[in-house]
Write a protein that holds these residues in place. Structure first.
Motif, mmCIF file in Angstrom:
data_model
loop_
_atom_site.group_PDB
_atom_site.id
_atom_site.type_symbol
_atom_site.label_atom_id
_atom_site.label_comp_id
_atom_site.label_asym_id
_atom_site.label_seq_id
_atom_site.Cartn_x
_atom_site.Cartn_y
_atom_site.Cartn_z
ATOM 1 N N ARG A 147 0.728 -1.354 -0.060
ATOM 2 C CA ARG A 147 -0.162 0.158 0.200
ATOM 3 C C ARG A 147 0.765 1.399 -0.148
ATOM 4 O O ARG A 147 1.928 1.210 0.762
ATOM 5 C CB ARG A 147 -0.661 -0.071 1.492
ATOM 6 C CG ARG A 147 -2.332 1.174 1.051
ATOM 7 C CD ARG A 147 -2.644 0.980 2.563
ATOM 8 N NE ARG A 147 -1.606 1.626 3.672
ATOM 9 C CZ ARG A 147 -2.662 2.888 4.883
ATOM 10 N NH1 ARG A 147 -3.969 1.919 5.000
ATOM 11 N NH2 ARG A 147 -2.345 4.145 5.361
ATOM 12 N N ASP A 217 -4.986 3.581 -0.022
ATOM 13 C CA ASP A 217 -5.850 4.434 0.756
ATOM 14 C C ASP A 217 -6.952 5.461 0.799
ATOM 15 O O ASP A 217 -5.690 6.531 1.180
ATOM 16 C CB ASP A 217 -5.456 3.913 2.088
ATOM 17 C CG ASP A 217 -6.845 3.563 2.910
ATOM 18 O OD1 ASP A 217 -7.930 4.078 2.663
ATOM 19 O OD2 ASP A 217 -6.886 2.572 4.100
ATOM 20 N N HIS A 219 -8.930 6.870 2.488
ATOM 21 C CA HIS A 219 -9.283 7.379 4.137
ATOM 22 C C HIS A 219 -10.617 8.300 3.938
ATOM 23 O O HIS A 219 -11.499 9.130 4.927
ATOM 24 C CB HIS A 219 -8.506 8.086 4.120
ATOM 25 C CG HIS A 219 -7.370 6.398 5.019
ATOM 26 N ND1 HIS A 219 -7.463 6.488 5.813
ATOM 27 C CD2 HIS A 219 -6.378 7.102 5.622
ATOM 28 C CE1 HIS A 219 -6.277 5.149 7.028
ATOM 29 N NE2 HIS A 219 -5.610 5.799 5.757
ATOM 30 N N GLU A 243 -9.092 2.093 -1.937
ATOM 31 C CA GLU A 243 -10.037 1.973 -0.674
ATOM 32 C C GLU A 243 -10.706 2.999 0.156
ATOM 33 O O GLU A 243 -9.029 3.923 -0.229
ATOM 34 C CB GLU A 243 -8.469 1.653 -0.056
ATOM 35 C CG GLU A 243 -9.600 1.027 1.848
ATOM 36 C CD GLU A 243 -8.288 0.174 2.641
ATOM 37 O OE1 GLU A 243 -6.682 -0.034 3.012
ATOM 38 O OE2 GLU A 243 -8.413 0.991 4.173
ATOM 39 N N ASP A 244 -11.319 2.522 0.642
ATOM 40 C CA ASP A 244 -12.568 3.445 1.149
ATOM 41 C C ASP A 244 -12.384 4.785 0.550
ATOM 42 O O ASP A 244 -12.500 6.706 1.067
ATOM 43 C CB ASP A 244 -12.306 4.023 2.367
ATOM 44 C CG ASP A 244 -12.412 3.069 3.452
ATOM 45 O OD1 ASP A 244 -13.401 2.141 2.903
ATOM 46 O OD2 ASP A 244 -11.396 3.018 4.414
ATOM 47 N N GLU A 269 -13.871 -1.074 5.748
ATOM 48 C CA GLU A 269 -13.351 -1.306 7.725
ATOM 49 C C GLU A 269 -14.363 -0.664 7.957
ATOM 50 O O GLU A 269 -13.924 -1.110 9.476
ATOM 51 C CB GLU A 269 -12.475 -0.735 7.212
ATOM 52 C CG GLU A 269 -12.001 1.076 7.233
ATOM 53 C CD GLU A 269 -10.088 1.118 7.236
ATOM 54 O OE1 GLU A 269 -9.097 0.598 6.777
ATOM 55 O OE2 GLU A 269 -9.539 2.376 7.943
ATOM 56 N N ARG A 290 -13.764 -5.305 3.285
ATOM 57 C CA ARG A 290 -12.230 -4.858 4.085
ATOM 58 C C ARG A 290 -13.040 -4.802 5.375
ATOM 59 O O ARG A 290 -12.457 -4.682 6.226
ATOM 60 C CB ARG A 290 -12.374 -3.248 3.742
ATOM 61 C CG ARG A 290 -11.718 -2.724 2.653
ATOM 62 C CD ARG A 290 -10.436 -3.413 2.773
ATOM 63 N NE ARG A 290 -9.091 -2.395 4.015
ATOM 64 C CZ ARG A 290 -8.295 -2.597 4.512
ATOM 65 N NH1 ARG A 290 -7.584 -4.303 3.805
ATOM 66 N NH2 ARG A 290 -7.880 -1.897 5.426
HETATM 67 MG MG MG Z 1 -7.979 2.078 5.333
#
Ligand code: MG
Ligand code: GCO
Length: 409
Positions: A147, A217, A219, A243-244, A269, A290
């Protein structure tokens, strides 16, 4: 067999962890993770004040019934506190069942579908040189998937990027428990971020070639359209997942993102139940789940969501930061071993101090993670060591825009 005791143990070896320990009349014990980063004591009290006494005298083998009882009888469903508490009970009962059967939990879930789990590590840098060093260090630790997070010119402090160069051999813990009375304040500028990130991935691909598995990511910081722009601009760099990308509550956002980009999407997540994933999976708006066992109600629902996801070719990408304790981490590694639709496991090793409190069977060899073959989850809590590290107030950082507006996490 009957449950005779349920105790909550809070310990803080470099960061706070909440563990539930269930004891039975046959002398078997099981442990479960109830750690909710920055809100740890809420779950500890939920367990101590509302759940522990409900467990006494019950059959520890009836895991599904216990899960349904705790979920439905409380009236108040879902939410991270409730689901982390239920997760801890669920994991502890699977641990006991494994010990009673003399088998590791993954065997009880159907047995191994693979030799071990492919994982990804974390690299970051304030500039490209520092990032390249960090990627090389991850490769030396055996990671083939990485990542990539990076500083952005114009943003002073950014989550997930070390504020100073790490001493050689030292690894940056991306989620430091900030043991302060107030959360640290960081800053954010989405336009600057969207301009900068593709240039970083271009440099990384140029340096490390096409084969390395790369992830990023977001976030939860973008609007749907911004996320679509980022996904599109990253397409040439062949990400394993983004991600996210948007805040998780607005699930329709993913529909818009999906219409504009073929960059694979991972989310969830902060999701607590299978229902949070239901439409995203059925409409095939995401590629990776996730969820983390600890924040998702434990092993039982994690296995269920993955069986549902399998019908849509959606795979696992379980959340494995250091704020999930070694118990919660082991729980999801067992699930990852036993499901067919495993994708990739996030793996951030815990600190040495944490590992002295939680004795683990986990191995990471040849790029593959394995939970070990000890009966149960394969993690033992050393209560004497745990008692050396009392709880300390800790917060995640948060961020504000230039004009002072609080931004998405
Ligand atoms: Mg994350
Ligand atoms: C990740 C996560 C972490 C979280 C942390 C919050 O992808 O590993 O986003 O960085 O921020 O787990 O408690």
């Amino acid at each position: 067999m009957k449950i005779t005791a349920a105790e909550v143990i809070v310990t803080s070896p470099t960061r706070n962890f909440v563990t539930l320990k269930i004891t039975t009349d046959e002398g078997l014990t099981g442990i479960g993770d109830a750690t909710l980063n920055g809100r740890e004591l809420a779950v500890a009290h939920y367990l101590k004040d509302h759940v522990a006494q409900l467990l006494i005298g019950k059959d520890p083998h009836a895991i599904e019934d216990m899960w349904q009882f705790l979920y439905r009888s409380s009236y108040w469903r879902r939410g991270p506190v409730t689901m982390a508490a239920i997760a801890a009970v669920d994991m502890a009962l699977w641990d006991i069942k494994g010990k009673a059967a003399g088998m590791p939990v993954y065997q009880l879930l159907g047995g191994a579908c693979r030799r071990g789990l492919s994982t990804y590590g974390h690299a970051s840098g304030r500039d490209v040189e520092e990032l390249f060093d960090s990627i090389r260090a991850e490769q030396e630790h055996g990671y083939t998937a990485i990542r990539v997070q990076t500083s952005v010119p114009g943003i002073k402090a950014l989550y997930g990027v070390a504020a100073q160069k790490q001493a050689s051999g030292e690894r940056y813990d991306y989620e430091p428990a900030q043991r302060t009375a107030q959360p640290a304040e960081e800053d954010w500028d989405t336009r600057a971020y969207l301009r900068h990130v593709p240039t970083v991935f271009e440099a990384v691909r140029h340096e490390f070639g096409p084969e390395m598995i790369l992830l990023h990511d977001g976030h939860h910081r973008m609007t749907p359209l911004q996320a679509a722009q980022l996904g599109k601009s990253l397409e040439p760099y062949d990400l394993f997942w983004l991600e996210d990308c948007t805040p998780a509550e607005n699930q329709e956002a993913l529909r818009l993102v999906r219409q504009h980009t073929t960059t694979p999407l991972a989310i969830g997540e902060v999701f607590n139940t299978i229902w949070d994933f239901k439409d995203l999976i059925r409409e095939q708006l995401i590629d990776y789940v996730r969820a983390a066992s600890t924040h998702f109600g434990g092993i039982s629902p994690l296995k269920k969501v993955m069986d549902y996801a399998a019908m849509y070719q959606v795979k696992s990408g379980f959340h494995g930061p250091t704020d999930v304790s070694p118990v919660g981490f082991a729980a999801q590694v067992h699930v990852g071993m036993a499901i067919h639709n495993f994708g990739l496991q996030e793996f951030m090793p815990h600190s040495e101090k944490t590992n002295s409190v939680f004795r683990q069977q986990l191995t990471f060899e040849g790029g593959l993670l394995h939970p070990g073959d000890a009966p149960g989850l394969g993690v033992e809590l050393d209560e004497k060591e745990a008692a050396k590290y009392p709880y300390q107030q800790a917060y995640l950082p948060y961020n504000r825009l230039n004009d002072g507006t609080v931004h998405d996490w």
